[in-house]
Design an enzyme around this catalytic site. Structure first.
Site, PDB file in Angstrom:
ATOM      1  N   ARG A  98       0.908  -1.142   0.019  1.00 28.22           N
ATOM      2  CA  ARG A  98       0.019  -0.101   0.077  1.00 28.22           C
ATOM      3  C   ARG A  98       0.748   1.290   0.042  1.00 28.22           C
ATOM      4  O   ARG A  98       2.002   1.279   0.371  1.00 28.22           O
ATOM      5  CB  ARG A  98      -0.706  -0.044   1.280  1.00 28.22           C
ATOM      6  CG  ARG A  98      -1.722  -1.309   1.421  1.00 28.22           C
ATOM      7  CD  ARG A  98      -2.643  -1.302   2.649  1.00 28.22           C
ATOM      8  NE  ARG A  98      -3.245  -2.485   2.498  1.00 28.22           N
ATOM      9  CZ  ARG A  98      -3.150  -3.554   3.120  1.00 28.22           C
ATOM     10  NH1 ARG A  98      -1.842  -3.656   3.824  1.00 28.22           N
ATOM     11  NH2 ARG A  98      -3.970  -4.455   3.376  1.00 28.22           N
ATOM     12  N   HIS A 122      -4.035   2.393  -6.692  1.00 31.55           N
ATOM     13  CA  HIS A 122      -4.146   0.723  -6.184  1.00 31.55           C
ATOM     14  C   HIS A 122      -4.310   0.096  -7.282  1.00 31.55           C
ATOM     15  O   HIS A 122      -4.123  -1.127  -6.885  1.00 31.55           O
ATOM     16  CB  HIS A 122      -5.726   0.964  -5.756  1.00 31.55           C
ATOM     17  CG  HIS A 122      -6.030  -0.220  -4.930  1.00 31.55           C
ATOM     18  ND1 HIS A 122      -5.518  -0.260  -3.572  1.00 31.55           N
ATOM     19  CD2 HIS A 122      -6.665  -1.237  -5.160  1.00 31.55           C
ATOM     20  CE1 HIS A 122      -6.086  -1.690  -2.989  1.00 31.55           C
ATOM     21  NE2 HIS A 122      -6.752  -2.160  -4.015  1.00 31.55           N
ATOM     22  N   ARG A 139      -1.178  -2.102  -6.939  1.00 26.71           N
ATOM     23  CA  ARG A 139      -1.382  -3.386  -6.096  1.00 26.71           C
ATOM     24  C   ARG A 139      -2.164  -4.559  -6.889  1.00 26.71           C
ATOM     25  O   ARG A 139      -1.976  -5.689  -6.688  1.00 26.71           O
ATOM     26  CB  ARG A 139      -2.080  -2.850  -4.728  1.00 26.71           C
ATOM     27  CG  ARG A 139      -2.323  -3.890  -3.825  1.00 26.71           C
ATOM     28  CD  ARG A 139      -3.057  -3.125  -2.545  1.00 26.71           C
ATOM     29  NE  ARG A 139      -3.421  -3.804  -1.564  1.00 26.71           N
ATOM     30  CZ  ARG A 139      -3.110  -4.666  -0.534  1.00 26.71           C
ATOM     31  NH1 ARG A 139      -1.641  -4.790  -0.501  1.00 26.71           N
ATOM     32  NH2 ARG A 139      -3.722  -5.560   0.108  1.00 26.71           N
ATOM     33  N   HIS A 152      -3.673  -9.541   3.691  1.00 25.76           N
ATOM     34  CA  HIS A 152      -5.220  -9.378   3.883  1.00 25.76           C
ATOM     35  C   HIS A 152      -5.437 -10.382   5.202  1.00 25.76           C
ATOM     36  O   HIS A 152      -4.734 -11.519   5.383  1.00 25.76           O
ATOM     37  CB  HIS A 152      -5.934 -10.022   2.590  1.00 25.76           C
ATOM     38  CG  HIS A 152      -5.977  -9.085   1.635  1.00 25.76           C
ATOM     39  ND1 HIS A 152      -6.342  -7.610   1.676  1.00 25.76           N
ATOM     40  CD2 HIS A 152      -5.837  -9.274   0.293  1.00 25.76           C
ATOM     41  CE1 HIS A 152      -6.359  -7.250   0.776  1.00 25.76           C
ATOM     42  NE2 HIS A 152      -5.945  -7.978  -0.404  1.00 25.76           N
ATOM     43  N   TYR A 160      -8.656 -11.977  -6.886  1.00 30.53           N
ATOM     44  CA  TYR A 160      -7.547 -12.304  -7.858  1.00 30.53           C
ATOM     45  C   TYR A 160      -7.578 -13.509  -8.367  1.00 30.53           C
ATOM     46  O   TYR A 160      -6.858 -13.911  -9.515  1.00 30.53           O
ATOM     47  CB  TYR A 160      -6.271 -11.759  -7.256  1.00 30.53           C
ATOM     48  CG  TYR A 160      -6.229 -10.369  -6.546  1.00 30.53           C
ATOM     49  CD1 TYR A 160      -6.629  -9.183  -7.566  1.00 30.53           C
ATOM     50  CD2 TYR A 160      -6.293 -10.172  -5.169  1.00 30.53           C
ATOM     51  CE1 TYR A 160      -6.458  -7.963  -6.648  1.00 30.53           C
ATOM     52  CE2 TYR A 160      -6.553  -8.851  -4.705  1.00 30.53           C
ATOM     53  CZ  TYR A 160      -6.468  -7.660  -5.450  1.00 30.53           C
ATOM     54  OH  TYR A 160      -6.746  -6.458  -5.032  1.00 30.53           O
TER      55      TYR A 160
END
Length: 384
Positions: free
Chosen positions: A218, A331, A334, A357, A366
């Site tokens: 991030r 983002h 990422r 996460h 994903y």
């Protein structure tokens, strides 16, 4: 001086210096409540206590009504804004920690902004139809994401108000409102796009694009990375680089940059960099980072303070336009890293660990990307 309280079968009486009597009792909520007025004599005071006891025994006693009477006696009314501020200041997570400074600031912004309509209202005056009307107006204005965040906060605050006995029911009853989205999907860049964006960035920020893309860190984690967090093992073709993520930085209005733990405990992780990116990182360490262990990888122009998002964004915006991807949010990098890992065959647990996460829910997104589907289809064809 008031005389000490007299013991009663229910409640307590106290004779005041004025000669009048004050009555009080401990309610079912465990809180001592005083009568809204004093009494001329003990008989009247006991009569009031008897009335309160009758309400409790008949289950018609209400903590909301009781507090409303007490607040009216004191000449004040607790508003949603008052209660929300107390909620934000005392809120703790499942680990017993107070809200992060950035989170508290964001909640206060939502209370003053999207939830401003309720700021001056009494908690008990916020009705379900008011919430539905407010929410409908927000999503009609096209602010679905912000509406969802504001609704989720409103619902959480009022849920606590129910638990505290301030209101009987939570008026937030709109199904799916907290998970509403704009429906826009982020299309991750392809390898050529990524390279064009990196080439368009200033020399001291090229590695930032590659690290963000291939590790999935991030922005706050990226800009808090220091030399000591980059572990280089081996030499030549056998070199392995591990990016150790254990902190993040946020900018809080009125406080400046605040360094703290990662977004969650799962955010503390070690990410092995794909070998083809090693040269970019090693070159950056050599040319743009001092040898002190605490040196920031991507500092501001002064060389030692944190890089502001607004500063980074100016370069990022120019870079994504150079790659003809003006639609790509930061983002998206990422997302790129997560998608590449999924296509390479990463399991849900591996994706969860790599991205930091707390649950596998986000990682699952994903595993169902177009790139993954195409790779699976190709392998199925080979098997046939």
């Amino acid at each position: 001086m008031a005389k000490r309280k007299r013991r009663e079968t229910f409640g307590a009486l106290r004779k005041l210096p004025s000669g009048r009597y004050q009555a009080s009792y401990v309610g079912p909520d465990g809180v001592r409540h005083n009568a809204p007025q004093t009494f001329d004599n003990m008989t009247d005071a006991r009569g009031w206590l008897a009335g309160q006891q009758t309400k409790i025994l008949s289950e018609s006693w209400s903590p909301q009504e009781t507090r409303a009477v007490e607040q009216a006696r004191l000449g004040r009314t607790e508003t949603f804004a008052d209660y929300a501020e107390t909620w934000i200041s005392t809120r703790t997570n499942r680990f017993g920690e107070h809200l992060r400074p950035r989170t508290a600031t964001e909640y206060r912004r939502l209370v003053k902004g999207p939830l401003g309509q309720f700021a001056g209202a009494r908690l008990s005056a916020i009705a379900s139809e008011d919430v539905r009307s407010w929410y409908s107006a927000l999503i009609s204005a096209g602010t679905k994401t912000q509406a969802a965040r504001a609704y989720e906060l409103l619902k959480s605050i009022l849920a606590t108000a129910v638990a505290d006995g301030r209101i009987k029911l939570n008026p937030c009853q709109i199904r799916g409102a907290a998970s509403a989205s704009t429906g826009k999907k982020t299309t991750p860049p392809v390898a050529a796009d990524l390279q064009k964006m990196a080439d368009a960035m200033p020399e001291n920020l090229k590695a930032a694009i590659m690290l963000a893309a291939w590790t999935g860190v991030r922005f706050g984690e990226l800009t808090e990375l220091r030399r000591k967090d980059i572990e280089v093992v081996g030499e030549g073709d056998g070199t392995t680089i591990v990016v150790n993520v254990s902190r993040g930085v946020t900018h809080v209005t009125g406080q400046g940059f605040v360094v703290g733990p990662t977004k969650s405990e799962a955010g503390v992780r070690s990410i092995v960099l794909p070998p083809h990116v090693n040269g970019v990182v090693i070159g950056h360490l050599k040319d743009h980072v001092t040898r002190f262990p605490d040196s920031l990888l991507f500092p501001a122009a002064d060389g030692h303070t944190h890089l502001a998002y607004s500063t980074f964004y100016r370069h990022w915006d120019a870079a994504r336009r150079a790659a003809k991807r003006p639609d790509l949010p930061l983002h998206g990098l990422r997302h790129y890293g997560a998608t590449r890992a999924a296509v390479a065959g990463a399991t849900l647990k591996e994706l969860q660990t790599r991205l930091g996460h707390s649950t596998v829910a986000a990682a699952m997104r994903y595993q169902h990307t177009a790139g993954r589907d195409e790779e699976l289809a190709r392998r199925m064809s080979e098997l046939a």
